[in-house]
Every structure is written in C-alpha cells, then in structure tokens.
Design a protein around this motif. Structure first.
Motif, PDB file in Angstrom:
ATOM      1  N   ASP A   1       0.795  -1.264  -0.014  1.00 50.59           N
ATOM      2  CA  ASP A   1       0.094   0.044   0.009  1.00 50.59           C
ATOM      3  C   ASP A   1       0.897   1.268  -0.022  1.00 50.59           C
ATOM      4  OD1 ASP A   1      -2.270  -1.616   0.064  1.00 50.59           O
ATOM      5  OD2 ASP A   1      -2.339  -1.844   2.199  1.00 50.59           O
ATOM      6  N   LEU A   2       0.605   2.054  -0.837  1.00 47.34           N
ATOM      7  CA  LEU A   2       1.223   3.046  -0.892  1.00 47.34           C
ATOM      8  C   LEU A   2       0.928   4.326  -0.096  1.00 47.34           C
ATOM      9  CD1 LEU A   2       3.380   4.944  -2.715  1.00 47.34           C
ATOM     10  CD2 LEU A   2       1.716   5.647  -4.202  1.00 47.34           C
ATOM     11  N   LEU A   3       1.797   4.880   0.902  1.00 50.98           N
ATOM     12  CA  LEU A   3       1.415   5.865   1.965  1.00 50.98           C
ATOM     13  C   LEU A   3       1.493   7.276   1.332  1.00 50.98           C
ATOM     14  CD1 LEU A   3       3.093   4.431   5.009  1.00 50.98           C
ATOM     15  CD2 LEU A   3       0.990   4.026   4.248  1.00 50.98           C
ATOM     16  N   PHE A   4       2.610   7.584   0.487  1.00 50.80           N
ATOM     17  CA  PHE A   4       2.869   8.960   0.171  1.00 50.80           C
ATOM     18  C   PHE A   4       3.774   8.867  -1.260  1.00 50.80           C
ATOM     19  CE2 PHE A   4       5.430  12.760   0.058  1.00 50.80           C
ATOM     20  CZ  PHE A   4       4.351  13.815   0.134  1.00 50.80           C
ATOM     21  N   GLU A   5       3.347   9.942  -2.000  1.00 47.40           N
ATOM     22  CA  GLU A   5       4.108  10.089  -3.394  1.00 47.40           C
ATOM     23  C   GLU A   5       4.188  11.434  -3.821  1.00 47.40           C
ATOM     24  OE1 GLU A   5       3.872   7.938  -7.624  1.00 47.40           O
ATOM     25  OE2 GLU A   5       2.125   9.086  -7.133  1.00 47.40           O
ATOM     26  N   VAL A   6       5.475  11.867  -4.129  1.00 44.46           N
ATOM     27  CA  VAL A   6       5.611  13.224  -4.557  1.00 44.46           C
ATOM     28  C   VAL A   6       6.801  13.265  -5.772  1.00 44.46           C
ATOM     29  CG1 VAL A   6       7.473  13.833  -3.223  1.00 44.46           C
ATOM     30  CG2 VAL A   6       6.242  15.538  -3.617  1.00 44.46           C
ATOM     31  N   SER A   7       6.739  14.373  -6.553  1.00 46.73           N
ATOM     32  CA  SER A   7       7.708  14.404  -7.539  1.00 46.73           C
ATOM     33  C   SER A   7       8.512  15.427  -7.337  1.00 46.73           C
ATOM     34  CB  SER A   7       6.986  14.818  -9.031  1.00 46.73           C
ATOM     35  OG  SER A   7       8.082  14.799 -10.095  1.00 46.73           O
ATOM     36  N   SER A   8      10.083  15.286  -7.436  1.00 48.67           N
ATOM     37  CA  SER A   8      11.108  16.169  -7.207  1.00 48.67           C
ATOM     38  C   SER A   8      12.233  16.185  -7.821  1.00 48.67           C
ATOM     39  CB  SER A   8      11.566  15.910  -5.601  1.00 48.67           C
ATOM     40  OG  SER A   8      12.509  16.773  -5.042  1.00 48.67           O
ATOM     41  N   LEU A   9      12.757  17.182  -8.188  1.00 49.63           N
ATOM     42  CA  LEU A   9      14.110  17.135  -8.968  1.00 49.63           C
ATOM     43  C   LEU A   9      15.423  16.405  -8.122  1.00 49.63           C
ATOM     44  CD1 LEU A   9      15.481  18.477 -11.621  1.00 49.63           C
ATOM     45  CD2 LEU A   9      16.097  20.300 -10.226  1.00 49.63           C
ATOM     46  N   GLU A  10      15.992  15.533  -9.008  1.00 51.31           N
ATOM     47  CA  GLU A  10      16.852  14.820  -8.439  1.00 51.31           C
ATOM     48  C   GLU A  10      16.730  14.223  -7.337  1.00 51.31           C
ATOM     49  OE1 GLU A  10      20.249  17.354  -8.198  1.00 51.31           O
ATOM     50  OE2 GLU A  10      20.612  17.767 -10.357  1.00 51.31           O
TER      51      GLU A  10
ATOM     52  N   GLN B   1      14.250  25.264 -11.828  1.00 51.49           N
ATOM     53  CA  GLN B   1      13.974  25.348 -10.483  1.00 51.49           C
ATOM     54  C   GLN B   1      15.134  24.722  -9.565  1.00 51.49           C
ATOM     55  OE1 GLN B   1      11.066  26.723  -9.263  1.00 51.49           O
ATOM     56  NE2 GLN B   1      10.543  27.167 -11.117  1.00 51.49           N
ATOM     57  N   LYS B   2      16.221  24.218 -10.012  1.00 51.86           N
ATOM     58  CA  LYS B   2      17.292  23.761  -9.172  1.00 51.86           C
ATOM     59  C   LYS B   2      17.724  25.068  -8.421  1.00 51.86           C
ATOM     60  CE  LYS B   2      21.581  21.324  -9.521  1.00 51.86           C
ATOM     61  NZ  LYS B   2      22.708  20.687 -10.494  1.00 51.86           N
ATOM     62  N   GLY B   3      17.909  24.636  -6.830  1.00 53.52           N
ATOM     63  CA  GLY B   3      18.229  25.595  -5.949  1.00 53.52           C
ATOM     64  C   GLY B   3      17.080  26.302  -5.241  1.00 53.52           C
ATOM     65  N   ILE B   4      15.804  25.933  -5.965  1.00 47.79           N
ATOM     66  CA  ILE B   4      14.627  26.580  -5.153  1.00 47.79           C
ATOM     67  C   ILE B   4      13.769  25.582  -4.347  1.00 47.79           C
ATOM     68  CG2 ILE B   4      12.504  27.726  -5.644  1.00 47.79           C
ATOM     69  CD1 ILE B   4      13.727  28.818  -8.234  1.00 47.79           C
ATOM     70  N   PHE B   5      13.621  25.446  -3.118  1.00 49.99           N
ATOM     71  CA  PHE B   5      13.104  24.709  -2.361  1.00 49.99           C
ATOM     72  C   PHE B   5      11.655  25.030  -1.954  1.00 49.99           C
ATOM     73  CE2 PHE B   5      17.645  24.666  -1.562  1.00 49.99           C
ATOM     74  CZ  PHE B   5      18.046  23.415  -2.044  1.00 49.99           C
ATOM     75  N   HIS B   6      10.818  23.915  -1.889  1.00 48.30           N
ATOM     76  CA  HIS B   6       9.526  24.200  -1.309  1.00 48.30           C
ATOM     77  C   HIS B   6       9.100  23.478  -0.079  1.00 48.30           C
ATOM     78  CE1 HIS B   6       7.600  25.764  -5.490  1.00 48.30           C
ATOM     79  NE2 HIS B   6       8.731  26.098  -5.371  1.00 48.30           N
ATOM     80  N   VAL B   7       8.709  24.236   1.047  1.00 49.93           N
ATOM     81  CA  VAL B   7       8.318  23.596   2.114  1.00 49.93           C
ATOM     82  C   VAL B   7       6.551  23.275   2.030  1.00 49.93           C
ATOM     83  CG1 VAL B   7       8.259  23.563   4.620  1.00 49.93           C
ATOM     84  CG2 VAL B   7      10.191  24.548   3.299  1.00 49.93           C
ATOM     85  N   CYS B   8       6.208  22.191   2.259  1.00 48.86           N
ATOM     86  CA  CYS B   8       4.815  22.025   1.843  1.00 48.86           C
ATOM     87  C   CYS B   8       4.362  21.036   3.086  1.00 48.86           C
ATOM     88  CB  CYS B   8       4.415  21.138   0.604  1.00 48.86           C
ATOM     89  SG  CYS B   8       4.998  22.016  -0.617  1.00 48.86           S
ATOM     90  N   SER B   9       3.016  20.965   3.301  1.00 47.47           N
ATOM     91  CA  SER B   9       2.314  20.340   4.508  1.00 47.47           C
ATOM     92  C   SER B   9       2.211  18.795   3.865  1.00 47.47           C
ATOM     93  CB  SER B   9       1.048  20.904   4.759  1.00 47.47           C
ATOM     94  OG  SER B   9       0.275  19.894   5.725  1.00 47.47           O
TER      95      SER B   9
END
Length: 571
Positions: A318-327, A348-356
């Motif tokens: 069962d998959l709990l969480f999935e996200v797409s991210s550079l590298e 977008q390299k060098g830019i970071f997103h903080v998400c819930s």
C-alpha cells in the motif's frame, strides 16, 4: 544484587522545666535498600538535596542517552518560568520528562510524606522520582540486556567479505560477528531509527556482461537487511524487485520505519516497513537459531549459511505517500509534519518548497531561494535536534528557520527566521586594474563567486546532540594552502561560543569530513589516489592565560617529522 543500610536517629526536643516528660526516647530507624547490580541491569539513581525546605534551584530532566542502554538524569539551571509542557511544545522534544523541584514542595515546608512521580519514557523504560525527608531520589528503570557485553560502547563495522562486526570502542575486541550472505555484496550501513534499528544495504545487483548480451535481465535491484542494535538481533531481510516497485526504480532506503523508493522520473514513494514485514514475512528467525532455507540448513548469522531473505514481497504494498522532485531530493520533518522538495524542473534547481504532508499545501513563505552564485549549491534539511526547525546552508550564509502557525490562517504554517549565521567576509566586488599597450589604466569590477576560495566559506555544518551545539567548518584559501577552523555555535540563538583552528592545511580540491563528538574532533582528508589522512583533536579545559595565548598566537612551534610540517602547539 547490592544493598545498603540507612540508619536514621531521631531524638525528641528537650522539654521545658516544670513540665512532665512524655517518656519518649531515641528512635532508631533502619532501612535496607536493595540495588540491582549495575553491570546486569540499567538502573541508575541520583539525589537532589533540599535546603530549608526549598529546592536548590535546579531542574532535572531525563532523556535517552544515545551511547548507553539506560536513561540518564541530567541537571541544568532553571531558565525562565517555562513549564515542561511549554518547553515540550516549544522545542518539540520527544521522550523527555522534566521535574521542577519547586513544584514538589511548593509551601516551603519539609515533606512529611513520600511522593512518587512516574513518567513514561518510550518503549524501554520509565522514570520514577521519590521524595522523602527533604531528599529527592530519581530511579530510572529499563529492560535488562541479555549479555554483559551489550553494555559496552561499541562500533558496528561492515567488512568487504560480508561480515557485520560489533567491536568494543575502547579495546577493539570483537564482541559479536554476523555473516550476512554469499549471494550479494553488502556495502552500506545506515540507521532506520537512530540508535535502535540499523539497515545494511547491498550494492546494486548487476549481471555479468555476457549474460546481458544474451538478453538475460535481473529484476532484483537491492537487498536490505534490518537489525535491532540493543541487543543485536535480526529483524528481517527483503529484496527490492523492479517487477514489484516498477522498472523505473533507481534506489531505496529505510528511514524511521518507512521504505523510501526513488524512481528515475523524479518520483519518491513511501511505504510502511512495519506493514510490509507483517504481511510478507515468511518465517521469523533470530541470530544463532538453526534454520532451513531454500534447501540449505545452517545457523542464522554463521558462515556459510548467513541470514535468510525471509521477507518476500509478492505484491505491491500500500502506497502511503508520493511526490515528484528534482533529482529525488526529499526531506520530511517539522511539527506538524512537512516535507521539502525541489520542483521537478531543471530551471527550478536551488529553489526549495516547504509543503504540508497532510494536504500538500505550500507553507506561507515556503519558497526558499538563497540565490547563490557558487560552484557548490546550497542545501536544506530539517534540523537534527527534533525541534522541527529547518537548516538552509549556503556558502556564506546559514539560516535557521522555524515553522509557526500563521496569524491569518490557523490551518496553515508560516516559515520565519529564527536566527542567521554569516561568514566573516567583506565586499564580493573586486576591482582589477590593467594597463593597456598605450599606457592607459583600465579598472574593471568583477563580482566574486559566493564560494570564492579567497573568502571565508562554510563547508560543513553539523549538530552535536549531547552538547546542543552547531558545529560549522569555515575555510579560507590563503596563498597555496587553505586555513580552516571549527566554530561552535549555540543551537538556540546562534551565538558563536568558541572557534578551534585546524593545525593542518585545508586543500579545497580534496574531499573532507569532520566529526565532532563531545570533546573529540576528527578530520578525515581524502587525497588523490585514495590516500587518506586522519587528524584527531581532543579538547580539554584550559586556563584563561592559555586562552589569551591562543588568541595572541603565542605558542611553541614544533616540527612533525612524519608529516613534514611545522605546527604551533599551545600547552
């Protein structure tokens, strides 16, 4: 078992003249206290005395000691009027129990009754506090480990021929040895749950070139063997198959009881390792047991049988969480849970997103961009002190960020700066002067890179949990050689407390690793042709005169024949 005898003598006060004595005499009370042997169980006591019915102005708290199997009591001065609940909420610390001695006897009178305080401290034990006749006793109890060697500080070592060794940290003696397997090469050690569960990971499985030319394909990519370290015991071994997790799978790891699988398209997927082990474990075995596996019989952990692959994943978990991210960059932490990614686009390299983590919403001020102009990129991660804060490290700037509830929206978190540490450098603009063939002077303004070798640059940032300090390695290239120093900063406010210069030079073209553990600093330098040098520093308490000598540079210059260099020694 040990025991001690406490004898209390009490004599009633003298009666006034002309009154009749009540016949009371001297009362002797004998108390026998049985104390378990310290070598066989992890009991530990500490007492705090009261003066005139008041506490001595101290707070005691208990937390797991990461280098021992028991829990220790530590003492710190009272700072402010925070209650334990406020401190717990402020710093987000888990498995911490705090007693305020003033709260135990608030009326300033000697205690006449015995009071007991107990608090749950994780899975392995509890803490009990008892006050009797102005003395506060702390008793910390946990599980008894099966072998006396389990209480020794030890090192876990993985050898090239698939042996997992547990060595004594003081003598180097082999305390335990486990043979892993012969069908694959194990290469990596990491923590699943720090100081509790360890993961041994194999190298990527590849077929010989001849087999690949014929068209034979191998779907199993990695093997993961999971062990509990106190005591050393086998949990299970599983294989990661492309047929189960997808052909795009590139890597996998265990972290905090989560199986993290990365894919070539930038996908990061999380699965519950507990659910996988409960669903797909074929048989539960432990080290030293006789076992039959795949037509072979032997003893688990012994050569040549090794350990069986007893977790067979036959269907996609069962998959709990999935996200797409550079590298595949991905960090998870904070309170409440948040994650950090870089959007899966090259620009977008060098830019970071903080998400819930709950609903993938971006935190307020959640886009962090340091806008560095450097050869080495900046990096970001959640702080290792479990405070929920975020470390954003660049060549000349370190930002410590914190999550807090947004003022306008209670369901959204906001990113704010806690404190900032800056490198000691001047202007990034350098004026260059050239003279043309006709004698004309031309001035050019060149903007230096943020990690220019001629300026102080942050190279390594780490956290020492026992001292609650941030350790920062800063390097400046001076001529042909570089000079480096280790700065120790207060983890709460960022104030620099001490700077330790390295005696050896620092070549920025080499690979360097620096480890700071309590009073020991280790610097490992990797030179070309895989030549390693290791420098060990031991910090001791020095007098004020010695500190002044260090600041003024008054030291004795000694020549080291082995290294062929001259060092300045302060004794």
């Amino acid at each position: 078992m040990n025991f001690c005898i406490l004898i209390f003598c009490w004599k009633p006060p003298r009666v006034a003249e002309g009154t009749r004595p009540d016949g009371r005499g001297i009362i002797i009370i004998i108390i026998i206290i049985i104390i378990p042997d310290m070598r066989r169980s992890n009991f530990w006591c500490r007492s705090a005395h009261f003066q005139n019915g008041h506490s001595t102005g101290s707070r005691f708290y208990a937390l797991p000691d990461m280098r021992r199997s028991d829990f220790l009591c530590r003492r710190r001065p009272i700072s402010g009027a925070h209650t334990w609940a406020e401190r717990h909420q402020k710093h987000g610390r888990r498995q911490e129990l705090l007693f305020d001695l003033r709260d135990i006897n608030p009326f300033g009178r000697p205690a006449e009754t015995v009071r007991k305080y107990r608090g749950f401290l994780g899975k392995t034990g509890y803490l009990a506090a008892m006050q009797h006749r102005n003395i506060l006793y702390f008793l910390i109890q946990g599980d008894v480990l099966p072998s006396p060697s389990d209480y020794k500080p030890s090192l876990l070592v993985l050898t090239a021929n698939n042996w997992l060794l547990r060595l004594s940290a003081s003598t180097g003696e082999v305390l335990e040895k486990v043979y892993l397997a012969s069908h694959c090469k194990f290469r990596y050690l990491s923590w699943d749950v720090p100081q509790e569960v360890m993961v041994v990971k194999s190298a990527q499985q590849k077929l010989p070139a001849a087999a690949r030319q014929v068209g034979i394909q191998r779907s199993v990519l990695f093997f993961l063997a999971v062990f509990r370290v106190l005591p050393l015991s086998f949990i299970g071994m599983l294989e990661l198959d492309k047929k189960i997790f997808g052909n795009g799978m590139t890597d996998a790891m265990l972290s905090h009881n989560m199986l993290v699988v990365t894919h070539s398209a930038g996908l990061v997927r999380l699965y519950s390792f507990q659910a996988i082990s409960e669903q797909f474990t074929e048989c539960q075995v432990d080290l030293g047991q006789e076992c039959s596996w795949n037509g072979k019989a032997g003893i688990v952990g012994k050569y040549p049988f090794g350990i069986p692959c007893n977790i067979k994943i036959t269907d996609t978990p069962d998959l709990l969480f999935e996200v797409s991210s550079l590298e595949n960059t991905f960090e998870i932490g904070g309170y409440p849970w948040h994650y950090i990614i870089t959007p899966n686009k090259k620009k977008q390299k060098g830019i970071f997103h903080v998400c819930s983590l709950k609903d993938h919403t971006l935190a307020k001020n959640g886009i962090q961009d340091m806008e560095c102009s450097s050869l080495e990129p900046d990096w970001i991660s959640f702080h290792q002190d479990t405070s929920g804060r975020v470390l954003h490290v660049g060549p000349s700037l370190i930002k410590v960020l914190k999550l807090k509830e947004s003022e306008n929206n209670a369901e959204q978190q906001e990113i704010t700066e806690d404190f900032v540490i800056e490198a000691n450098r001047g202007d990034n603009v350098k004026n260059s002067v050239t003279v043309t063939a006709f004698g004309r002077v031309v001035k050019k303004r060149m903007t230096l890179l943020d990690d220019d070798p001629g300026q102080e640059t942050f190279k390594i940032v780490d956290y020492e949990d026992e001292l609650n300090l941030l350790s920062i390695v800063a390097v400046t290239q001076i001529g042909a050689y570089g000079a480096a120093h280790l700065d120790l900063h207060c983890n709460e406010y960022g104030t620099r407390l001490k700077s330790i210069p390295f005696a050896e030079s620092w070549d920025v073209t080499y690979n360097h690793e620096v480890y700071f553990d309590r009073n020991v600093v280790v610097h490992i330098e990797e030179k070309p042709s895989r030549i390693f040098s290791c420098y060990v520093y031991h910090m001791t308490c020095s007098s004020s005169k010695e500190d002044e000598d260090v600041k003024k540079g008054k030291g004795e210059r000694l020549f080291c024949e082995k290294m062929g260099k001259t060092f300045e020694v302060f004794l």
